[in-house]
Design an enzyme around this catalytic site. Structure first.
Site, PDB file in Angstrom:
ATOM      1  N   HIS A 186       1.002  -1.628  -0.098  1.00  0.00           N
ATOM      2  CA  HIS A 186      -0.091  -0.224   0.168  1.00  0.00           C
ATOM      3  C   HIS A 186       0.924   1.024  -0.572  1.00  0.00           C
ATOM      4  CE1 HIS A 186      -2.716   3.310   2.205  1.00  0.00           C
ATOM      5  NE2 HIS A 186      -3.192   2.871   1.525  1.00  0.00           N
ATOM      6  N   GLU A 195       2.070   1.930  -3.324  1.00  0.00           N
ATOM      7  CA  GLU A 195       0.495   2.393  -4.492  1.00  0.00           C
ATOM      8  C   GLU A 195       0.618   3.976  -4.562  1.00  0.00           C
ATOM      9  OE1 GLU A 195      -3.320   3.655  -3.372  1.00  0.00           O
ATOM     10  OE2 GLU A 195      -3.317   1.700  -2.644  1.00  0.00           O
ATOM     11  N   HIS A 196       1.019   4.346  -3.246  1.00  0.00           N
ATOM     12  CA  HIS A 196       0.855   5.732  -2.991  1.00  0.00           C
ATOM     13  C   HIS A 196       2.557   6.831  -3.580  1.00  0.00           C
ATOM     14  CE1 HIS A 196      -1.690   6.937   0.650  1.00  0.00           C
ATOM     15  NE2 HIS A 196      -2.216   5.383  -0.076  1.00  0.00           N
ATOM     16  N   GLU A 246      -4.153   8.347   6.998  1.00  0.00           N
ATOM     17  CA  GLU A 246      -4.771   7.138   6.667  1.00  0.00           C
ATOM     18  C   GLU A 246      -5.656   5.580   7.240  1.00  0.00           C
ATOM     19  OE1 GLU A 246      -5.424   4.813   2.392  1.00  0.00           O
ATOM     20  OE2 GLU A 246      -3.877   5.993   2.678  1.00  0.00           O
TER      21      GLU A 246
END
Length: 460
Positions: free
Chosen positions: A67, A70-71, A147
């Protein structure tokens, strides 16, 4: 069209699909797979770059790295800054984003047909040549921590994560997709960069494009972009798909996260079926009857007849080697045990069978929902990605609906008996309530009082 197997070694496949659509698939010499669906009358297209790496693939010293990565891929390449990437889509009114799951990551965009070359070029640049800048890495670490904090503020998200841990047990599928605050604080840029180099190669990548597309042009654009940004066009092979042998599930248990909320977010879960299980049509019908829609048994019994909850539903998740079936509700703490008992009872009542009217309604709901979803090129693009990465076969809507239509009452009863007879877990977020433990069904033996029952996490 019939169900078409997507053999990894097959270089070219062409399929005439429902509604005049044409699906084509090419295996490029580098190992990249390209699937397109040309839809008559479309004026836009959705583009997806898929990589078969998810949270389940992370090492212990890099939990959350998928993840995180992905950012980072949106933060710049040698030829584009993060702002350049954002502007490229904003100035043409396009959409772009990414999603990380437990088994794959997808970077996607939706644009007008004239802007498809731009979308392919930008996404290819991000996939092949992201710089993973050190300063951007540290900034994004804080963004991801925010997040995670936002997700932890959502009791439904927390309940879902805790339920996955219980149902999947020690399996990596039980881990949260984003990692934990501790793992994100600890992971290094070098470790995330290693994760990038290990999983982002030509043999890993699948590109799917649906809408107003010409397959040969898409292939040419993609070949050119991948080569310009650094990948060889030489001989390669796609990475084999994941094994589909069912993994051992967790033992069943209970987690209560004690928080001073107005409601309890309650989830009951049990092992489901794998994504490619031939019974997935029966599962879709079962779920529609049980808890999908306002005519479902859960909605009618828990909300309409008894007024015990505003939100009540069921859902299923399928992975290559595991699955999860969940029943969920949000209700006042004083009603939680009654709601939990009713949800379990409705699942068990499916073992007795479903009526002809329920079967008809469920099939109609699934048929209509499938047809409406395919009005959206995003859904078609995602369907191609799932077919290539997970299922290894492609069925168009007519073939998929034939599978649904073939489901019988006996199929639903048999699957319901399997689900209801497995270990049963409960995750609850909200004020602690006594009584959940007697509803848990451990894998060791139904009703075995000596089996571990679970934990209560105190309010922070």
């Amino acid at each position: 069209m019939p169900v078409v197997p997507l053999q990894l070694e097959t270089p070219e496949i062409a399929i005439a699909a429902a509604g005049g659509a044409v699906v084509r698939r090419s295996l490029l010499p580098s190992g990249v797979r390209v699937l397109t669906e040309s839809v008559p009358g479309a004026v836009s297209a959705s583009v997806g770059f898929w990589v078969p790496v998810g949270s389940r693939d992370e090492r212990e010293d890099a939990l959350g790295a998928t993840h995180f990565l992905e950012h980072l891929l949106f933060k710049g390449t040698p030829t584009r800054s993060a702002f350049d990437i954002a502007v490229a889509f904003d100035e043409v009114g396009g959409e772009h984003n990414a999603v990380t799951t437990k088994e794959h990551t997808c970077y996607y965009a939706k644009v007008r047909d004239r802007d498809v070359p731009m979308a392919i070029d930008v996404l290819a640049d991000m996939i092949v040549s992201s710089v993973l800048d050190a300063e951007e890495f540290e900034r994004e670490r804080d963004v991801i921590l925010d997040e995670l904090a936002m997700a932890d503020d959502d009791p439904a998200d927390v309940a879902g994560e805790r339920l996955a841990e219980l149902v999947h047990g020690e399996h990596p599928l039980g881990r949260p997709i984003g990692g934990s605050p501790a793992s994100i604080r600890e992971v290094s840029r070098d470790r995330v960069a290693e994760h990038y180099r290990e999983h982002y190669g030509p043999g890993d990548v699948v590109v799917t494009v649906a809408g107003a597309v010409d397959h040969d042009r898409i292939v040419a654009l993609l070949q050119d972009a991948l080569h310009r940004y650094g990948w060889s066009l030489g001989t390669g092979a796609p990475r084999p798909r994941r094994a589909s042998d069912p993994a051992a599930p967790g033992a069943g248990g209970l987690v209560v996260v004690d928080r001073p909320l107005e409601q309890v977010n309650l989830m009951i879960g049990m092992p489901g079926i794998v994504a490619g299980d031939p019974r997935r049509g029966a599962l879709a019908v079962l779920n529609a009857v049980l808890g999908s829609g306002m005519s479902s048994r859960l909605f009618q019994e828990v909300r309409e007849r008894r007024g015990l909850a505003y939100a009540v539903y069921s859902y299923s998740s399928g992975y290559s080697d595991a699955g999860l079936m969940s029943l969920a509700a949000a209700c006042a703490p004083r009603k939680a045990i009654e709601v939990a008992e009713l949800m379990g009872a409705e699942l068990e009542r499916l073992v007795e069978g479903v009526s002809a009217d329920e079967l008809r309604r469920a099939k109609g709901q699934l048929a209509g929902g499938s047809a409406l979803a395919l009005e959206d090129s995003d859904a078609r693009m995602s369907r191609l990605g799932r077919a290539e990465l997970t299922l290894g076969e492609l069925a168009d809507i007519d073939a998929a609906l034939e599978r649904i239509d073939a489901v019988t009452d006996a199929d639903v009863r048999s699957l319901a008996a399997e689900l209801a007879g497995g270990p049963r877990s409960i995750a609850a977020v909200g004020p602690a309530v006594d009584g959940y433990d007697r509803l848990v069904v451990p894998a060791t033996a139904s009703g075995d009082a000596s089996a571990p029952r679970g934990t209560v996490e105190p309010a922070a």
